[in-house]
Scaffold this active site. Structure first.
Site, PDB file in Angstrom:
ATOM      1  N   CYS A  13       0.825  -1.206   0.000  1.00 22.27           N
ATOM      2  CA  CYS A  13       0.000   0.000   0.000  1.00 22.27           C
ATOM      3  C   CYS A  13       0.864   1.263   0.000  1.00 22.27           C
ATOM      4  O   CYS A  13       1.635   1.499   0.941  1.00 22.27           O
ATOM      5  CB  CYS A  13      -0.909   0.000   1.217  1.00 22.27           C
ATOM      6  SG  CYS A  13      -1.944   1.483   1.329  1.00 22.27           S
ATOM      7  N   LYS A  40      -9.783  -9.718   5.242  1.00 19.20           N
ATOM      8  CA  LYS A  40      -9.650  -8.723   6.299  1.00 19.20           C
ATOM      9  C   LYS A  40     -10.161  -9.270   7.638  1.00 19.20           C
ATOM     10  O   LYS A  40     -11.298  -9.728   7.721  1.00 19.20           O
ATOM     11  CB  LYS A  40     -10.427  -7.469   5.910  1.00 19.20           C
ATOM     12  CG  LYS A  40      -9.927  -6.817   4.632  1.00 19.20           C
ATOM     13  CD  LYS A  40     -10.870  -5.760   4.116  1.00 19.20           C
ATOM     14  CE  LYS A  40     -10.403  -5.219   2.775  1.00 19.20           C
ATOM     15  NZ  LYS A  40     -11.364  -4.322   2.143  1.00 19.20           N
ATOM     16  N   GLU A  65      -7.143   6.953   7.275  1.00 17.64           N
ATOM     17  CA  GLU A  65      -6.848   7.864   6.172  1.00 17.64           C
ATOM     18  C   GLU A  65      -5.438   8.445   6.345  1.00 17.64           C
ATOM     19  O   GLU A  65      -5.143   9.125   7.325  1.00 17.64           O
ATOM     20  CB  GLU A  65      -7.868   8.982   6.027  1.00 17.64           C
ATOM     21  CG  GLU A  65      -9.150   8.549   5.334  1.00 17.64           C
ATOM     22  CD  GLU A  65      -8.911   8.076   3.906  1.00 17.64           C
ATOM     23  OE1 GLU A  65      -8.519   8.889   3.049  1.00 17.64           O
ATOM     24  OE2 GLU A  65      -9.123   6.878   3.654  1.00 17.64           O
ATOM     25  N   SER A  66      -4.587   8.167   5.353  1.00 21.82           N
ATOM     26  CA  SER A  66      -3.168   8.519   5.460  1.00 21.82           C
ATOM     27  C   SER A  66      -2.939  10.017   5.642  1.00 21.82           C
ATOM     28  O   SER A  66      -2.074  10.430   6.422  1.00 21.82           O
ATOM     29  CB  SER A  66      -2.403   8.019   4.223  1.00 21.82           C
ATOM     30  OG  SER A  66      -2.862   8.669   3.044  1.00 21.82           O
TER      31      SER A  66
END
Length: 224
Positions: A13, A40, A65-66
């Site tokens: 990712c 998951k 959320e990055s």
């Protein structure tokens, strides 16, 4: 989970890489847990409403959320990776969004199922790199001598192009020497190096080989 900071990750990712780079630049000790996004675990779905990586656990609190994670880390830990001047921060945040748009185009490129789609996405990537080429100055980083959060965002983006060149023989940097130089400087930073495993390119190739995509078909023909 004994660490105060736990980064829930997927090995490929690019958004996870952003967070890993920022954590390293700030010298934060953390635990990294890689999950299988095809299977998951329930505990992950409980802390990730969007069912995506990365997630940063700060004690018992989960942040997802990055961009939000990186902003939180920059607000709470030194050294600051955003410029002090508000207008410069806004400018860099805007270009960080541009970096995310390149990631979307990269996904379209490696997921293309025919030559026409692959060529169209390739052209789109070349055009976006040319936009960066016009923007960059003397370097070595986005805004000069200082490594900023915007550099952490673009490092995973530019890493893809290195793999496309070394594995697939596609040189996206041929017409953008400033972008190539930028990546070379980024690639030398320990935070960027260690954001992925040593076998990153191999894992990416294996991921793509499992998909019916034109990029891999061209690769196989080139090896034949």
């Amino acid at each position: 989970m004994t660490s105060k900071f736990v980064l829930v990750s997927h090995v490929l990712c690019p958004y996870v890489q952003r967070v890993a780079i920022v954590l390293a630049e700030k010298g934060i000790v953390y635990q990294r847990i890689d999950i299988d996004l095809k299977n998951k675990p329930a505990w992950f779905l409980a802390i990730s409403p969007l069912a995506k990586t990365p997630v940063l656990l700060v004690g018992e609190q989960a942040i997802f959320e990055s961009s939000v994670i990186c902003e939180y880390l920059d607000e709470t830990r030194l050294p600051k990776l955003h410029p002090e001047h508000a207008l410069l921060r806004a400018r860099q945040r805007a270009w960080m969004e541009f970096g995310s748009s390149i990631l979307s185009t990269i996904a379209g490129f490696y997921n293309a199922v025919d030559g026409q789609a692959l060529s169209a996405k390739s052209q789109e990537l070349h055009e976006k790199l040319k936009q960066l080429e016009l923007l960059l100055q003397d370097g070595p980083y986005f805004s000069g001598l200082q490594f900023n959060l915007v550099d952490a965002v673009f490092a995973p983006v530019l890493r893809y192009f290195e793999v496309f060149e070394t594995v697939f023989g596609i040189d996206f940097f041929a017409d953008t020497p400033k972008v190539r130089t930028w990546w070379r400087h980024l690639a030398q930073r320990p935070s960027v190096k260690h954001a992925v495993g040593a076998n990153y390119a191999e894992l990416l190739l294996d991921f793509l080989k499992a998909r019916p995509v034109m990029l891999v078909e061209n690769y196989r023909q080139r090896l034949a």
